[in-house]
Enzyme design. Sequence first.
Site, mmCIF file in Angstrom:
data_model
loop_
_atom_site.group_PDB
_atom_site.id
_atom_site.type_symbol
_atom_site.label_atom_id
_atom_site.label_comp_id
_atom_site.label_asym_id
_atom_site.label_seq_id
_atom_site.Cartn_x
_atom_site.Cartn_y
_atom_site.Cartn_z
ATOM 1 N N PHE A 207 40.090 34.321 48.387
ATOM 2 C CA PHE A 207 38.826 34.154 47.672
ATOM 3 C C PHE A 207 38.734 35.141 46.502
ATOM 4 C CE2 PHE A 207 37.994 33.192 52.137
ATOM 5 C CZ PHE A 207 37.215 32.040 52.111
ATOM 6 N N ASP A 208 38.214 34.664 45.380
ATOM 7 C CA ASP A 208 37.717 35.561 44.354
ATOM 8 C C ASP A 208 36.390 36.125 44.864
ATOM 9 O OD1 ASP A 208 37.257 36.847 41.896
ATOM 10 O OD2 ASP A 208 36.221 35.096 41.091
ATOM 11 N N GLY A 209 35.913 37.194 44.219
ATOM 12 C CA GLY A 209 34.667 37.807 44.667
ATOM 13 C C GLY A 209 33.434 37.270 43.975
#
Length: 367
Positions: A207-209
């Site tokens: 996941f990106d943040g």
Amino acid sequence: MSRSSIQTLTISGQDVVVKNGSQNSSEDAKALLKPSTPSKKTPKPENSITIAVSSRVLFNMDKEQQIFEQQGMEEYIKYQVAHETEPFSPGPAFSFVKALEAVNTQLRDLYPESEELFDVVLITNNHAYVGLRLINTINHHQLFIERFCMTGGNSPIGYLTAYNTNLYLSSDPVKVREALEQGIAAATMFTQEKMTEVSETQLRVAFDGDAVLFSDESEQIYKAHGLDKFFEHEKAHENKPLDHGPLKGFLEVLGKLQKKFYAKGQRMDCPVRTYLVTARSAASSGARALKTLRSWGLEIDEALFLAGAPKGPILEKIRPHIFFDDQMFHVEGAAEMGTVACHVPYGIAQRVPERKGLKDKEVSSIK
């Protein structure tokens, strides 16, 4: 003293050895003639983690889509019916779905009575006439998908809530945005030329943040005032948790399954592994991200703070089954190196012009 002779019967392609004169021989043969009972059962929707996938991300249907766009629906249906015994080849979501099934197998071994499993639903606006080819393809690839939703040209988005959907994957960015607006975790997948080999026994999700797990609050500061103000803002708000982003709920259900493996002493051998891959800098803005996850009671297995460096090389090393990012720049970079990267069209970055490459083409299509 008499000897029973041995006889070999072939039933349903199986050679069965029975003794003549044995009282149980006919019963054994009859038992084999009975239809086999599936070893797996579909969990109830309210108990499962529902992953809704469109037909065009699960399978490669580019040729069929071209027929639809160039010749229309009637010719598309005719072609599908004429080729319904020919299975589709795997699409970008295929390895992800296989990994979900691998996790289910291990969960069933540990918790035989539990229905807290992944349940894949095929959601498509295809016509039911195409259903046979999809079923034949699923059987050909030995996928366990029992739930279908075929809407015959109508949007399937309204059914996502009814299926208690935890994640929706589609090749149609318009449908993905509609799902996000309804509060459903969703992402756009793309057909890509290169796909790296991934684990067949462990599910890896990256996941990106910001604007994926977290809100786009900090991204708004960066876009409006630049990097220095972004760092100042994050430092000043280090102990204030970020608001949730569109995929927080999906990370939560992954964490819930992980804890079931931890409870059986399998923390180090857990078949679900999660990654945070963010352009944030660790020293300047990483603390707030980690503290936000902790405040939510969520764990992430690996956190990689890249300080603006390209994500593609790191993802190539991780080899996730799926990676979520809100910026097409990162999606394209990951895809070029073989990672199945999905676009989450959420937050302020969607109002900023993106680079050319894998684009959101808002065109009519069969999903």
